[in-house]
Enzyme design. Structure first.
Site, short mmCIF file in Angstrom:
data_model
loop_
_atom_site.label_atom_id
_atom_site.label_comp_id
_atom_site.label_asym_id
_atom_site.label_seq_id
_atom_site.Cartn_x
_atom_site.Cartn_y
_atom_site.Cartn_z
CG ASP A 29 -14.08 51.59 -41.53
OD1 ASP A 29 -12.84 51.56 -41.61
OD2 ASP A 29 -14.79 52.34 -42.24
CG ASN A 83 -4.66 50.09 -46.07
OD1 ASN A 83 -4.33 49.06 -46.66
ND2 ASN A 83 -5.93 50.40 -45.84
N GLY A 89 -3.25 53.14 -49.96
CA GLY A 89 -4.53 53.81 -49.76
C GLY A 89 -4.78 54.29 -48.35
CD GLN A 90 -1.39 55.57 -43.25
OE1 GLN A 90 -0.32 55.35 -43.83
NE2 GLN A 90 -1.48 55.86 -41.97
CG HIS A 96 -6.04 52.95 -38.92
ND1 HIS A 96 -5.37 54.08 -39.34
CD2 HIS A 96 -6.69 52.48 -40.02
CE1 HIS A 96 -5.60 54.30 -40.62
NE2 HIS A 96 -6.39 53.32 -41.07
CG HIS A 98 -8.58 48.47 -41.97
ND1 HIS A 98 -9.64 49.23 -42.42
CD2 HIS A 98 -7.46 49.21 -42.20
CE1 HIS A 98 -9.19 50.38 -42.88
NE2 HIS A 98 -7.87 50.40 -42.77
#
Ligand code: 5GP
Length: 110
Positions: A29, A83, A89-90, A96, A98
């Site tokens: 990230d 998310n 909070g996407q 995906h 995390h």
């Protein structure tokens, strides 16, 4: 124009890859929240959990997470977060997960 993660999957935008197979890629990230913060991304374009089909690349997310966590030496543990939507909070509408670790993680998350 295709989405940001589609372009990373296609190799059009560089990323620090830690894993790649026929179904998924994983890369660091750009704004890490822990010493290790990797995004695991199905190659197939799926907007998020709310629109996953019955079968597809996403079904291999957990297997990839396990493999990647082992490769990264996260033997003390790690967290997998997905998310979905505005309240979570996407920010990138390409599914995906995390994979976060490398320090003690607080619970509950914010
Ligand atoms: P979300 O908020 O959608 O769950 O997660 C999107 C993640 O993508 C964020 O953690 C953000 O830092 C990361 N991100 C956004 N743009 C890029 C990029 O161009 N490269 C990489 N490696 N990560 C990105």
């Amino acid at each position: 124009m295709s989405c940001l993660f589609c372009r990373i999957v296609a190799g059009e935008i560089p990323a620090s890859k830690v894993h790649e197979d026929e179904r998924l890629i994983a890369f660091k990230d750009v704004n890490p929240q822990a010493p290790m913060h990797v995004l695991i991304v199905p190659r197939q374009e799926i907007a998020g959990v709310a629109s996953v089909p019955e079968s597809g690349d996403h079904q291999f997310l957990l297997n990839a997470a396990k493999t990647i966590a082992e490769q990264l030496g996260l033997a003390n543990g790690y967290r997998i977060v997905i998310n979905q939507g505005l309240d979570a909070g996407q920010t990138v509408d390409h599914l995906h997960a995390h994979l976060i670790g490398g320090r003690k993680l607080r619970w509950p998350p914010g």
